[in-house]
Structure formats: structure tokens, C-alpha cells
Design a protein around this motif. Structure first.
Motif, PDB file in Angstrom:
ATOM      1  N   PHE A  93       0.829  -1.194   0.000  1.00 43.53           N
ATOM      2  CA  PHE A  93       0.000   0.000   0.000  1.00 43.53           C
ATOM      3  C   PHE A  93       0.865   1.246   0.000  1.00 43.53           C
ATOM      4  O   PHE A  93       1.939   1.274   0.593  1.00 43.53           O
ATOM      5  N   LYS A  94       0.369   2.281  -0.647  1.00 41.62           N
ATOM      6  CA  LYS A  94       1.023   3.581  -0.568  1.00 41.62           C
ATOM      7  C   LYS A  94       0.823   4.104   0.848  1.00 41.62           C
ATOM      8  O   LYS A  94      -0.143   3.743   1.527  1.00 41.62           O
ATOM      9  N   VAL A  95       1.712   4.964   1.313  1.00 40.11           N
ATOM     10  CA  VAL A  95       1.624   5.473   2.677  1.00 40.11           C
ATOM     11  C   VAL A  95       0.295   6.199   2.904  1.00 40.11           C
ATOM     12  O   VAL A  95      -0.301   6.095   3.971  1.00 40.11           O
ATOM     13  N   SER A  96      -0.198   6.893   1.903  1.00 38.37           N
ATOM     14  CA  SER A  96      -1.486   7.592   2.059  1.00 38.37           C
ATOM     15  C   SER A  96      -2.612   6.590   2.300  1.00 38.37           C
ATOM     16  O   SER A  96      -3.515   6.853   3.107  1.00 38.37           O
ATOM     17  N   GLU A  97      -2.565   5.443   1.642  1.00 34.22           N
ATOM     18  CA  GLU A  97      -3.574   4.400   1.853  1.00 34.22           C
ATOM     19  C   GLU A  97      -3.437   3.782   3.239  1.00 34.22           C
ATOM     20  O   GLU A  97      -4.432   3.528   3.923  1.00 34.22           O
ATOM     21  N   ALA A  98      -2.211   3.531   3.650  1.00 36.37           N
ATOM     22  CA  ALA A  98      -1.970   2.934   4.965  1.00 36.37           C
ATOM     23  C   ALA A  98      -2.442   3.874   6.078  1.00 36.37           C
ATOM     24  O   ALA A  98      -3.057   3.438   7.051  1.00 36.37           O
ATOM     25  N   LEU A  99      -2.156   5.159   5.934  1.00 36.66           N
ATOM     26  CA  LEU A  99      -2.617   6.129   6.930  1.00 36.66           C
ATOM     27  C   LEU A  99      -4.142   6.174   6.985  1.00 36.66           C
ATOM     28  O   LEU A  99      -4.735   6.249   8.058  1.00 36.66           O
ATOM     29  N   GLU A 100      -4.767   6.119   5.824  1.00 36.95           N
ATOM     30  CA  GLU A 100      -6.230   6.136   5.766  1.00 36.95           C
ATOM     31  C   GLU A 100      -6.820   4.941   6.509  1.00 36.95           C
ATOM     32  O   GLU A 100      -7.863   5.051   7.154  1.00 36.95           O
ATOM     33  N   MET A 101      -6.140   3.796   6.459  1.00 35.64           N
ATOM     34  CA  MET A 101      -6.621   2.588   7.139  1.00 35.64           C
ATOM     35  C   MET A 101      -6.703   2.770   8.652  1.00 35.64           C
ATOM     36  O   MET A 101      -7.498   2.119   9.316  1.00 35.64           O
ATOM     37  N   VAL A 102      -5.851   3.650   9.174  1.00 39.88           N
ATOM     38  CA  VAL A 102      -5.859   3.896  10.622  1.00 39.88           C
ATOM     39  C   VAL A 102      -6.501   5.246  10.957  1.00 39.88           C
ATOM     40  O   VAL A 102      -6.273   5.797  12.031  1.00 39.88           O
ATOM     41  N   GLY A 103      -7.287   5.767  10.006  1.00 40.27           N
ATOM     42  CA  GLY A 103      -8.051   6.973  10.257  1.00 40.27           C
ATOM     43  C   GLY A 103      -7.257   8.268  10.200  1.00 40.27           C
ATOM     44  O   GLY A 103      -7.665   9.256  10.796  1.00 40.27           O
ATOM     45  N   MET A 104      -6.141   8.269   9.479  1.00 39.98           N
ATOM     46  CA  MET A 104      -5.321   9.485   9.386  1.00 39.98           C
ATOM     47  C   MET A 104      -5.177   9.877   7.929  1.00 39.98           C
ATOM     48  O   MET A 104      -5.483   9.121   7.021  1.00 39.98           O
ATOM     49  N   LYS A 105      -4.674  11.100   7.726  1.00 44.16           N
ATOM     50  CA  LYS A 105      -4.422  11.619   6.385  1.00 44.16           C
ATOM     51  C   LYS A 105      -2.987  12.122   6.293  1.00 44.16           C
ATOM     52  O   LYS A 105      -2.391  12.492   7.297  1.00 44.16           O
ATOM     53  N   MET A 106      -2.480  12.151   5.072  1.00 42.66           N
ATOM     54  CA  MET A 106      -1.160  12.711   4.825  1.00 42.66           C
ATOM     55  C   MET A 106      -1.174  14.208   5.156  1.00 42.66           C
ATOM     56  O   MET A 106      -2.134  14.893   4.836  1.00 42.66           O
ATOM     57  N   PRO A 107      -0.117  14.696   5.796  1.00 45.51           N
ATOM     58  CA  PRO A 107      -0.044  16.144   6.038  1.00 45.51           C
ATOM     59  C   PRO A 107       0.109  16.883   4.711  1.00 45.51           C
ATOM     60  O   PRO A 107       0.697  16.362   3.770  1.00 45.51           O
ATOM     61  N   GLU A 108      -0.432  18.076   4.681  1.00 44.75           N
ATOM     62  CA  GLU A 108      -0.354  18.876   3.431  1.00 44.75           C
ATOM     63  C   GLU A 108       0.828  19.788   3.416  1.00 44.75           C
ATOM     64  O   GLU A 108       1.458  20.102   4.314  1.00 44.75           O
TER      65      GLU A 108
END
Length: 108
Positions: A93-108
Motif C-alpha cells: 500500500f502507498k503510505v497515504s492508503e496505509a494512513l487512511e486505514m488507521v483513520g489518518m491523512k497525509m499532512p499537506e
């Protein structure tokens, strides 16, 4: 979208047989792969103490993972009769997908 990493390993004395199959099948499989994914690393090859190792990385299009994995496995079947040939196919998984799995988003 996800990444698929496909890794192959085979003995040095089987390199010519592997190369023959690759040359015979590459055009067809690569064109089919391109319909389903973007090729990020196209067959990076190195020699090791245990033989030859090759890997490819694909960025699979949304909704195309199952179809891509089927095609990649079908491609690998071409090499099943080569003594010592081993491979594995991984989904990452891309890091953005992995973060989404744990309820987080990539910082902007």
C-alpha cells in the motif's frame, strides 16, 4: 492505487532459458500490464551469490488489482518448468492508503 512488487530468482545456469521465455512473452504481457498499471521499475536485474534476481514494481490502477494479479501470475506460470526458478508477488500500500486505514491523512 496500490503497488505490486514481483520478484524472481533463478540459478545462473538457467539464465539463458529464462531469457528465452522472457523475450518470447514480454511484448504481449507488457502491453497487457500497461492497460492495468503503470510500470515504475521495469525488471531491475542483478547477479547474486545464489543466482540472478529480478524485480519489477507496478502502480496498479484503481479497481484493477485482481485483474493485474491474475495476469502477473499467469505470466509467471511460463517459468514453472525451469529448475530452481522461484518467485513471489507482493501487494504494497502507498503510505497515504496505509494512513487512511488507521483513520489518518497525509499532512499537506
Amino acid at each position: 492505487m496500490t503497488y505490486v512488487v514481483s520478484t524472481s530468482k533463478f540459478p545462473l545456469d538457467q539464465a539463458n532459458e529464462v531469457a528465452k521465455i522472457y523475450v518470447e512473452t514480454a511484448k504481449d504481457y507488457r502491453s497487457k500490464h500497461r492497460e492495468l498499471a503503470k510500470e515504475i521499475v521495469p525488471n531491475a536485474v542483478k547477479a547474486t551469490d545464489n543466482g540472478i534476481e529480478s524485480f519489477s514494481v507496478y502502480d496498479v490502477k484503481e479497481g484493477k488489482l485482481e485483474e493485474f494479479l491474475f495476469l502477473e501470475q499467469k505470466n509467471m506460470v511460463n517459468y514453472h518448468n525451469i529448475p530452481g526458478y522461484k518467485y513471489h508477488i507482493e501487494v504494497r500500500f502507498k503510505v497515504s492508503e496505509a494512513l487512511e486505514m488507521v483513520g489518518m491523512k497525509m499532512p499537506e
